[in-house]
Write a protein that holds these residues in place. Sequence first.
Motif, PDB file in Angstrom:
ATOM      1  N   TRP A   1     104.175 -46.231   7.875  1.00 44.57           N
ATOM      2  CA  TRP A   1     105.101 -45.903   8.962  1.00 44.57           C
ATOM      3  C   TRP A   1     105.781 -47.161   9.501  1.00 44.57           C
TER       4      TRP A   1
ATOM      5  N   SER B   1     107.428 -33.195  13.166  1.00 47.96           N
ATOM      6  CA  SER B   1     108.445 -34.161  12.733  1.00 47.96           C
ATOM      7  C   SER B   1     109.831 -33.533  12.710  1.00 47.96           C
TER       8      SER B   1
ATOM      9  N   ARG C   1     107.556 -44.684   2.365  1.00 50.10           N
ATOM     10  CA  ARG C   1     107.256 -43.317   1.947  1.00 50.10           C
ATOM     11  C   ARG C   1     106.112 -43.287   0.936  1.00 50.10           C
TER      12      ARG C   1
ATOM     13  N   THR D   1     104.414 -36.516   7.339  1.00 47.38           N
ATOM     14  CA  THR D   1     104.970 -37.253   6.199  1.00 47.38           C
ATOM     15  C   THR D   1     105.799 -36.340   5.316  1.00 47.38           C
TER      16      THR D   1
ATOM     17  N   ALA E   1     109.753 -41.876  13.379  1.00 47.43           N
ATOM     18  CA  ALA E   1     108.733 -42.632  12.647  1.00 47.43           C
ATOM     19  C   ALA E   1     107.798 -43.367  13.599  1.00 47.43           C
TER      20      ALA E   1
ATOM     21  N   THR F   1     102.700 -43.797   2.943  1.00 47.34           N
ATOM     22  CA  THR F   1     102.333 -42.614   3.712  1.00 47.34           C
ATOM     23  C   THR F   1     101.960 -41.461   2.788  1.00 47.34           C
TER      24      THR F   1
ATOM     25  N   CYS G   1     105.344 -40.828  14.887  1.00 42.77           N
ATOM     26  CA  CYS G   1     104.406 -40.445  13.817  1.00 42.77           C
ATOM     27  C   CYS G   1     103.375 -41.538  13.558  1.00 42.77           C
ATOM     28  N   ALA G   2     103.757 -42.795  13.786  1.00 42.92           N
ATOM     29  CA  ALA G   2     102.826 -43.905  13.567  1.00 42.92           C
ATOM     30  C   ALA G   2     101.673 -43.889  14.560  1.00 42.92           C
TER      31      ALA G   2
END
Length: 535
Positions: A170, A231, A186, A103, A244, A189, A247-248
Amino acid sequence: MVNVVDADKSKVETKGPIENEPQILIVKDENQRTRGYVQKNFNYKKNLDKSSSTGLGLTGGNGVSKGVDLLSDSKTVPRFSPIWKQSLAASAPILLGFAAGSTFGFSAILLPQLREQGGPIPADEETASWIASIATLPVAPACLISGWIFERFGRRPALFITCAPFLLGWALIIKANNLTLMLCGRFFTGMCTGLIGPLASVYIGETTEPKYRGLFLAAISLAMASGMFFSHIIGTFISWQWTAVICALLPILSLVLLVFVPESPTWLISRGHIEEGAKVFYWLRGYSDEAKDELKDIIDRKLANDDAPVETWKDKIRYYKCPEFIKPLVIMIFFFSMSQFAGANAVAFYSVEIIKKALGKDIDQYMAMLLIDFLRLLASVAACIICKQYGRRPVCFVSGGLTTISMAGLSIFLYLRPENMAWIPLSCFMLYICAISIGLVPLPWMMCGEIFPTKVRGLGSGVSSAVGLVSVFVVVKTAPGMMSHLGQVFTFSFYGAIAFIGSIILFFVLPETKGRSLQEIEDKFKNQKSNGSKF
């Protein structure tokens, strides 16, 4: 046999002998009301008597002794060693720390792509600062909420709760086609980053033994550094939308791991589930003498608290003024704030822009960013090893000194601006990342999980983390303005000065917690006022 004592007349009434049952002293006041904490304490003792599987039992011939005779020997052959079980327990919060790092690192690859695409989401300097810093805005209140959640519902359920808004955040970022959705994503997260901060430290601190606790707590910072690097490297080669999506997946993997990890034994015992807490404790820690002694201390403390009269609000407020709470709170608030105002997250959030301004356009900013991320990752790995081998104090002071030197060197270079010497600021950046990642960044998160008393661990870790993360928001929000209006020389000099002054102050107040049990740390703060002893 049950003896009933009249508090006024000092008369003892015997309710009849019951064979093989311990004597229980029930005290009645002038209104003939039985003091509930005595009976409740007896219930805990009955549970302990039944705990043959955990080896817990009561000592004393009269049955009212508060001592707990722990398992003297065990024929159990563990399938896995305690270190592997502790690693499993720590894996879920560490993975969530990895998600938190992704994040924080996401904005560094998001903002340049938004500028290049020129789409519906604006990326001017003011908007970009909000996209980057909005993730830190809910972090401080989330830390306070986190303390309440994991004290009220338990450490493990709190970890489950944290995964839900992570997924929501996300999902909003993936679907973001305007500034509002991006800011909301944002925000969520970032909120989860605040929830996991004190929760991960407390859970790991309560489920690992002292000789490994520093290693696992340092792994939280390693996970965050790894998440940033993750990331950044993905966002360098694919779009921010697909970054994204990947990352989820992290909070989903955390949910899977949480199915296999236990609740904190310290929390279970504090809520009266002594038998269950003892089983979990032995499952995590094995049957060593050190483990038995620590478990006995935890249970003795619980029984002593149950024997005390019910606390009023005045009693609770009075406890918040005790040295074992105030001293670590002040130290941790200062430590968190100092580490953030040394500029670590400003570099993390705006690494591409900072490298471009400091090193010039001839440097490949993305490759330099990945190099710095890789160094941060190596430094975080080194921090895990160093914090296991050495104490918290020497690591802190070495880190603070090298951070000061690197920022001073970078400021001098930017002031003089010699030509064809771009390797100097890059070297200073590399030294800065290594220095601050070894000590000043991980140490506050490590120590907030071990320095506060069990009774107020949620409040203490939540408040100190919240203040520190307010500092993150201030630093991240003000960094672009400081660079533009005050100049790079002043900005980096300011970060170096904070590291230098903060290290000097911490030299006089920072305690050493390496190798000490959580109960020993609490007792040391408690005893400092009475005997003036140093930690």
